[in-house]
Design a protein around this motif. Structure first.
Motif, PDB file in Angstrom:
ATOM      1  N   LEU A   1      -6.547  -5.854  -4.531  1.00 35.53           N
ATOM      2  CA  LEU A   1      -5.591  -4.951  -3.968  1.00 35.53           C
ATOM      3  C   LEU A   1      -5.779  -3.573  -5.061  1.00 35.53           C
ATOM      4  O   LEU A   1      -6.431  -2.895  -4.259  1.00 35.53           O
ATOM      5  CB  LEU A   1      -4.485  -5.506  -4.087  1.00 35.53           C
ATOM      6  CG  LEU A   1      -3.658  -3.447  -2.951  1.00 35.53           C
ATOM      7  CD1 LEU A   1      -4.319  -3.896  -1.738  1.00 35.53           C
ATOM      8  CD2 LEU A   1      -2.453  -4.770  -3.236  1.00 35.53           C
TER       9      LEU A   1
ATOM     10  N   GLY B   1       2.100  -6.915   3.120  1.00 33.87           N
ATOM     11  CA  GLY B   1       1.184  -7.096   1.501  1.00 33.87           C
ATOM     12  C   GLY B   1       0.966  -8.670   2.100  1.00 33.87           C
ATOM     13  O   GLY B   1       1.360  -9.453   2.766  1.00 33.87           O
TER      14      GLY B   1
ATOM     15  N   ALA C   1       0.914 -10.534  -3.329  1.00 38.55           N
ATOM     16  CA  ALA C   1       1.146  -8.998  -3.106  1.00 38.55           C
ATOM     17  C   ALA C   1       2.569  -8.748  -3.252  1.00 38.55           C
ATOM     18  O   ALA C   1       3.430  -8.716  -3.782  1.00 38.55           O
ATOM     19  CB  ALA C   1       0.656  -7.848  -2.239  1.00 38.55           C
ATOM     20  N   ARG C   2       2.498  -9.850  -2.580  1.00 37.94           N
ATOM     21  CA  ARG C   2       4.665  -9.919  -2.154  1.00 37.94           C
ATOM     22  C   ARG C   2       5.172 -10.522  -3.346  1.00 37.94           C
ATOM     23  O   ARG C   2       6.328 -10.355  -3.611  1.00 37.94           O
ATOM     24  CB  ARG C   2       4.714 -10.666  -0.733  1.00 37.94           C
ATOM     25  CG  ARG C   2       6.795 -10.930  -0.614  1.00 37.94           C
ATOM     26  CD  ARG C   2       6.632 -11.310   0.348  1.00 37.94           C
ATOM     27  NE  ARG C   2       6.227 -10.523   2.632  1.00 37.94           N
ATOM     28  CZ  ARG C   2       6.937  -9.334   2.439  1.00 37.94           C
ATOM     29  NH1 ARG C   2       7.905  -9.282   2.141  1.00 37.94           N
ATOM     30  NH2 ARG C   2       6.546  -8.694   3.086  1.00 37.94           N
TER      31      ARG C   2
END
Length: 427
Positions: free
Chosen positions: A367, A410, A414-415
Motif C-alpha cells: 500500500l 482496506g 492494512a486493517r
C-alpha cells in the motif's frame, strides 16, 4: 522516554525484590576499566548508514549474530541495564539491571534464540547521541560470548516503540538469509509495561503490535509473578462499530449532473477526506481543490472560481474549520448562482491523530508503494483545528450539511496494522 516517566525506571529497579547483592554492590563497567575498555579488542560495531529515510534508527551488532526463527528481544534501560542519566563530562559507564542479566542472555543464546535489543532513546542533539553510543561497546565487551543485534530509535518516527518499524527491519534483515521469525516461539522483555510505577506502556504495546509473548524484567529475570497493568491512550477497538458511513440515505450524495455545484469538506486532517473524494467525486468530473497541493487559501479560492467559470463542479478538500474560512466558498457559489453543500467528516482528534500515524509510519509495504507518500502532519494542526472548530450549519448558506463517519477501508493486513497501538509520545 516521556517527560512524565523521568526517573521512574530507577525507582522501579529499587522497589523490585531480587535475590543476591543489592544494586549498590553491582559491578560498574566504566570506560577507564582497561580490562573492558577500547584497549581490549571488541567484536562490537556500529553499522552504517543508520536505518530510515532520516537515518534515525541506529543499528549495531556484537560479534556475528545469526538469524534465528526464535527471537529473544529486550528493552535496554530499566531492563538489561540500570536506567541512569550520564553526568556531563563523566566517562561512559553502565550497571546491569540485576547481576543475573548476563547469565540469562547467555542462556537464551545457547538455547538458539537470536538476541535483539530494541530501545527508544530521547537524544535531542548529535552530541547526546555520540555520548550515548560510547556506552554500548562497554555492554558488548561484557557480553563477549553473546552475539546480539541492537536497534535504537532516536526520533519520534516509525521506529519508535510501540510502532514496530524496528521489528519490520529485523524481519527484512532475517529474510535476506531465508529466515522467517516464528512469533509464537519468540518474546519481548521490557519495563515499560503499564504498571502503576512504569514510565509508560510502550514495551507491552510493541509486543501486542507484533503479536509475540511479553514479560517484564521482574518476570523474566527474577521469576516474579505478573503485575497488574493498564494500557492508556487511543486504540481503534474503542470505536463504535455500527455507525453508518454516510448519514442520511436521501437525497443521493451526487445530484443529477445538470449544473455545477460547490462541495465544501470539513474535518480534521487524516479522516479520509481525499480518499472519499476519489471514491465518490473524482470519476464524476468534480475539480479537486486542496491546500496541501496549492499551499495557500487564496490559491484555493482562485482555483475554485476558475473551475466554476469553466462550468465544472468543485470539491474544496481542506479542513475548513470555521465559518470565516467556509464563507469564501459559499460566496463563490452565490456569485456563480450554484448551490453550496457541506460534507462534515466526523471523528475525534484521537482518531485523526491515529490515522495520521498509520499512513505516515505503518502502511503495509504494498500500500505504501501504491499510495503517494504522506508525511506526518504536525500535532499542532490537530490542536489548532480543535481550538477553532465551528460545526457547519445550513444557516451559513449551505443547501445541506451531510455527515460522514470514518470507516476503515482496506485489506486484512492494512486493517491489522491500523488496529495497532500507534503513538510517538505519551504513556
Amino acid at each position: 522516554m516521556s517527560k512524565a516517566g523521568k526517573g521512574s525506571t530507577r525507582k522501579r529497579a529499587r522497589e523490585s525484590p531480587e535475590p543476591g547483592p543489592s544494586p549498590k554492590a553491582q559491578k560498574l563497567f566504566p570506560l577507564f576499566d582497561k580490562s573492558r575498555s577500547a584497549e581490549t579488542p571488541s567484536a562490537f560495531r556500529w553499522l552504517a548508514p543508520a536505518l530510515g529515510p532520516r537515518r534515525s534508527c541506529l543499528h549495531a551488532v556484537n560479534g556475528d549474530p545469526k538469524p534465528s526463527a526464535k527471537v529473544a528481544a529486550f528493552d535496554l534501560d530499566g531492563c538489561l541495564i540500570q536506567g541512569t542519566f550520564a553526568k556531563k563530562g563523566a566517562p561512559p559507564s553502565f550497571e546491569w539491571w540485576r547481576p543475573i542479566v548476563p547469565k540469562k542472555l547467555k542462556q537464551a543464546h545457547d538455547e538458539g534464540y537470536s538476541i535483539v535489543v530494541i530501545t527508544n532513546q530521547a537524544l535531542r542533539t548529535q552530541a547526546l547521541i555520540d555520548a550515548w553510543k560510547k556506552k554500548i561497546p562497554l555492554i558488548a565487551n561484557a557480553l563477549a560470548d553473546v552475539p546480539f543485534r541492537l536497534f535504537a530509535a532516536t526520533e519520534k518516527d516509525g521506529y519508535r516503540k510501540p510502532i514496530p518499524g524496528i521489528w519490520y527491519e529485523l524481519e527484512r534483515i532475517f529474510a535476506q538469509d531465508g529466515v522467517h521469525i516464528d512469533l509464537a516461539a519468540s518474546f519481548f522483555i521490557g519495563d515499560a509495561a503499564g504498571r502503576p510505577n512504569d514510565h509508560s506502556s510502550t514495551d507491552r504495546k510493541l509486543a501486542l503490535n507484533i503479536g509475540i509473548p511479553f514479560q517484564t524484567p521482574e518476570e523474566y529475570f527474577l521469576g516474579l509473578p505478573a503485575a497488574k497493568y493498564t494500557l492508556p491512550g487511543f486504540n481503534v477497538s474503542s470505536l463504535p462499530t455500527d455507525a453508518p458511513r454516510i448519514e442520511l440515505a436521501e437525497p443521493p450524495l451526487l445530484p443529477a449532473p445538470s449544473s455545477p455545484e460547490v462541495v465544501v469538506f470539513v474535518g480534521y486532517p487524516a479522516l479520509g477526506k481525499t480518499s472519499f473524494f476519489r471514491a465518490h467525486f473524482g470519476d464524476a468530473g468534480y475539480v479537486h481543490v486542496n491546500q496541501d497541493t496549492l499551499k495557500t487559501r487564496d490559491k484555493c479560492v482562485k482555483a475554485a472560481e476558475q473551475a466554476l467559470a469553466d462550468g465544472h463542479s468543485v470539491v474544496v478538500d481542506n479542513t475548513n474549520r470555521d465559518k470565516a474560512t467556509r464563507k469564501h466558498y459559499i460566496a463563490l457559489a452565490k456569485k456563480h448562482k450554484v448551490p453550496a453543500r457541506c460534507i462534515y467528516f466526523a471523528g475525534s482528534i484521537e482518531l485523526a491523530w491515529h490515522n495520521n500515524l498509520f499512513r505516515a509510519f505503518a502502511l503495509p509495504p504494498a500500500l505504501a508503494a501504491a499510495e503517494p507518500k504522506r508525511d506526518l502532519v504536525p500535532y499542532g494542526a490537530f490542536t489548532g483545528f480543535r481550538a477553532d472548530f465551528e460545526e457547519p450549519e445550513v444557516a451559513e448558506g449551505f443547501v445541506e450539511v451531510r455527515t460522514v463517519n470514518f470507516v476503515f477501508e482496506g485489506d486484512e493486513e492494512a486493517r491489522r496494522r491500523w488496529g495497532m497501538w500507534l503513538q510517538i509520545d505519551g504513556k
